[in-house]
Design a protein around this motif. Sequence first.
Motif, short mmCIF file in Angstrom:
data_model
loop_
_atom_site.label_atom_id
_atom_site.label_comp_id
_atom_site.label_asym_id
_atom_site.label_seq_id
_atom_site.Cartn_x
_atom_site.Cartn_y
_atom_site.Cartn_z
N LEU A 75 0.04 -2.50 4.18
CA LEU A 75 1.11 -3.26 4.36
C LEU A 75 2.19 -3.20 3.66
O LEU A 75 2.12 -3.13 2.36
CB LEU A 75 0.51 -4.74 4.48
N SER A 76 3.27 -3.09 4.19
CA SER A 76 4.71 -2.87 3.34
C SER A 76 5.90 -3.15 4.24
O SER A 76 5.84 -3.04 5.63
CB SER A 76 4.78 -1.46 2.55
N GLY A 88 3.32 1.60 -2.50
CA GLY A 88 3.95 1.79 -3.67
C GLY A 88 3.25 2.63 -4.84
O GLY A 88 2.38 3.50 -4.39
N TYR A 89 3.71 2.70 -5.90
CA TYR A 89 3.02 3.59 -6.98
C TYR A 89 1.38 3.17 -6.94
O TYR A 89 0.58 4.20 -6.93
CB TYR A 89 3.68 3.40 -8.44
N ALA A 90 1.13 2.05 -7.30
CA ALA A 90 -0.25 1.79 -7.47
C ALA A 90 -0.98 1.94 -5.99
O ALA A 90 -2.07 2.25 -5.89
CB ALA A 90 -0.62 0.46 -8.42
N GLY A 91 -0.43 1.04 -5.22
CA GLY A 91 -0.94 0.99 -3.98
C GLY A 91 -1.25 2.24 -3.05
O GLY A 91 -2.51 2.21 -2.57
N GLY A 97 -2.95 -5.62 -11.59
CA GLY A 97 -2.50 -6.45 -12.75
C GLY A 97 -1.49 -5.44 -13.74
O GLY A 97 -1.30 -4.54 -13.36
N GLY A 98 -1.03 -6.19 -14.86
CA GLY A 98 -0.38 -5.45 -15.88
C GLY A 98 -1.33 -5.40 -17.02
O GLY A 98 -2.31 -6.05 -17.29
N ALA A 99 -0.66 -4.30 -18.04
CA ALA A 99 -1.40 -4.27 -19.03
C ALA A 99 -1.09 -5.54 -20.10
O ALA A 99 -2.01 -5.71 -21.09
CB ALA A 99 -0.85 -2.82 -20.00
N GLY A 111 0.67 -1.32 0.00
CA GLY A 111 0.05 0.08 0.08
C GLY A 111 0.80 1.19 0.11
O GLY A 111 0.34 2.26 0.08
N PHE A 170 6.83 -14.36 -6.07
CA PHE A 170 5.49 -13.43 -6.19
C PHE A 170 4.38 -14.37 -6.47
O PHE A 170 3.58 -13.95 -5.78
CB PHE A 170 5.75 -12.68 -7.72
N ARG A 206 9.22 -7.70 -8.58
CA ARG A 206 10.36 -6.97 -8.63
C ARG A 206 11.34 -7.38 -7.38
O ARG A 206 10.71 -7.70 -6.32
CB ARG A 206 10.58 -5.60 -8.79
N GLY A 218 5.67 -4.85 7.60
CA GLY A 218 6.03 -6.33 7.62
C GLY A 218 6.24 -6.95 6.05
O GLY A 218 6.13 -6.25 5.06
N ASP A 219 6.59 -8.20 6.15
CA ASP A 219 7.03 -8.70 4.79
C ASP A 219 5.95 -9.68 4.49
O ASP A 219 5.35 -10.54 5.13
CB ASP A 219 8.18 -9.72 4.77
N LEU A 274 1.49 -5.67 -4.94
CA LEU A 274 2.87 -5.89 -5.02
C LEU A 274 3.38 -5.97 -6.49
O LEU A 274 2.51 -6.17 -7.34
CB LEU A 274 3.13 -7.35 -4.04
N SER A 301 8.45 -1.17 4.45
CA SER A 301 8.98 0.19 4.91
C SER A 301 7.78 1.15 5.21
O SER A 301 6.92 0.93 4.39
CB SER A 301 9.85 0.89 3.99
N1 LIG Z 1 1.74 -0.39 -17.41
C1 LIG Z 1 1.50 -1.56 -16.62
O1 LIG Z 1 1.18 -2.61 -16.95
C2 LIG Z 1 2.24 -1.55 -15.20
C3 LIG Z 1 2.96 -0.20 -14.63
C4 LIG Z 1 3.33 -0.33 -13.24
C5 LIG Z 1 2.79 -1.26 -12.39
N2 LIG Z 1 2.30 -2.25 -12.85
C6 LIG Z 1 1.76 -3.55 -11.94
O2 LIG Z 1 1.18 -2.86 -10.77
C7 LIG Z 1 1.72 -3.72 -9.62
C8 LIG Z 1 2.34 -2.76 -8.66
O3 LIG Z 1 3.42 -2.14 -9.06
P1 LIG Z 1 3.75 -0.83 -8.59
O4 LIG Z 1 4.72 -0.29 -9.65
O5 LIG Z 1 3.19 -0.24 -7.98
O6 LIG Z 1 4.95 -1.42 -7.52
P2 LIG Z 1 6.10 -0.54 -6.48
O7 LIG Z 1 5.92 1.09 -6.70
O8 LIG Z 1 7.11 -0.94 -6.44
O9 LIG Z 1 5.21 -0.87 -4.96
C9 LIG Z 1 5.33 -2.15 -4.42
C10 LIG Z 1 4.87 -2.16 -3.06
O10 LIG Z 1 5.01 -3.40 -2.42
C11 LIG Z 1 5.84 -3.34 -1.24
N3 LIG Z 1 6.30 -4.62 -1.13
C12 LIG Z 1 7.50 -4.67 -2.08
N4 LIG Z 1 7.79 -6.27 -1.41
C13 LIG Z 1 7.02 -6.40 -0.21
C14 LIG Z 1 7.26 -7.44 0.57
N5 LIG Z 1 7.89 -8.42 0.53
N6 LIG Z 1 6.23 -7.44 1.59
C15 LIG Z 1 5.56 -6.46 1.76
N7 LIG Z 1 5.32 -5.40 0.76
C16 LIG Z 1 6.12 -5.30 -0.22
C17 LIG Z 1 6.60 -1.81 -1.52
O11 LIG Z 1 6.85 -1.36 -0.30
P3 LIG Z 1 7.98 -1.81 0.41
O12 LIG Z 1 9.27 -2.10 -0.48
O13 LIG Z 1 8.46 -1.01 1.61
O14 LIG Z 1 8.01 -3.36 1.10
C18 LIG Z 1 5.19 -1.14 -2.04
O15 LIG Z 1 4.46 -0.69 -1.24
C19 LIG Z 1 2.41 -4.91 -10.34
O16 LIG Z 1 1.97 -5.96 -10.53
C20 LIG Z 1 3.00 -4.27 -11.52
O17 LIG Z 1 3.29 -5.33 -12.63
C21 LIG Z 1 1.89 -2.55 -13.99
#
Ligand SMILES: NC(=O)c1ccc[n+]([C@@H]2O[C@H](COP(=O)([O-])OP(=O)(O)OC[C@H]3O[C@@H](n4cnc5c(N)ncnc54)[C@H](OP(=O)(O)O)[C@@H]3O)[C@@H](O)[C@H]2O)c1
Length: 215
Positions: free
Chosen positions: A31-32, A11-14, A102-104, A9, A80, A73, A48-49, A70, A34
């Motif tokens: 949950l994340s 991250g970018y989308a979350g 999800g993804g596009a 929650g 995953f 990556r 949390g993880d 999530l 950091s």
């Molecule tokens: N154009 C597209 O199709 C497109 C573009 C972007 C994203 N997406 C999709 O959107 C989804 C989310 O992507 P995003 O870019 O929003 O990701 P992101 O910005 O990297 O965010 C990931 C989130 O997950 C948390 N996280 C990572 N590892 C974790 C773990 N082990 N336990 C708990 N939390 C964890 C991160 O916080 P912490 O690191 O602090 O844990 C962060 O809150 C993905 O499935 C991605 O493929 C699709």
Amino acid sequence: MSRITVIGGTGYAGSAIVAEAAARGHQVTALSRSLPDAPIPNVTYVQGDAADEATLSASIEGADVAVGALAPRGPLAGTFRDVYSTIARLADAAGVVLFVVGGASSLRPAPGADRFVTDLSHIPAELHDEIRVGAALIIEDLPATPATLDWVFVSPALRFGARMPGERLGQYRLGDDVAVQPEDGGAISAPDYALGFVDLIEKGDHHRAHVNLAH
Ligand SMILES: NC(=O)c1ccc[n+]([C@@H]2O[C@H](COP(=O)([O-])OP(=O)(O)OC[C@H]3O[C@@H](n4cnc5c(N)ncnc54)[C@H](OP(=O)(O)O)[C@@H]3O)[C@@H](O)[C@H]2O)c1
């Protein structure tokens, strides 16, 4: 008002989904690993993880809706699908509806056509694994879950992500597994993706379904 847990929650989308849901008065937990530099008011942040089942269980139980935001990556690249399998199992056991970011590439250009992910030749090779792992959730894993699990997989348009503009237009178009704008893959900002995402949660009119959001 729903109790919504967003896994990933911050991250970018979350974080966009968290902000939209909290602004509408839902009880939101994020949950994340950091904590965010700029927490959103009225959101409960849990550190949390997601690779730890007890952490996931504590976050999912007691919620009405779990959102998976999530990304496949970093350390999650190899685990995953397993993590989402655990999330799905826990959500099913707790009667919690699961929404997945999800993804596009898992979308189709036309009804019945192959998904974009079947031809990634125009995408940089270093992104192929990430895209395939994300698409496997909707191609294989979610459809194989017990029918008692209610899930919705929400793909954004192609031009969505941290490197894209984030302007809020206050509008979106909703499609099924066929890209809303297949000619060029379309675009959607994070705030408008979140707008459509929380509308889907509130309406609750899609079940075990793949949908997509685009401007
Ligand atoms: N154009 C597209 O199709 C497109 C573009 C972007 C994203 N997406 C999709 O959107 C989804 C989310 O992507 P995003 O870019 O929003 O990701 P992101 O910005 O990297 O965010 C990931 C989130 O997950 C948390 N996280 C990572 N590892 C974790 C773990 N082990 N336990 C708990 N939390 C964890 C991160 O916080 P912490 O690191 O602090 O844990 C962060 O809150 C993905 O499935 C991605 O493929 C699709």
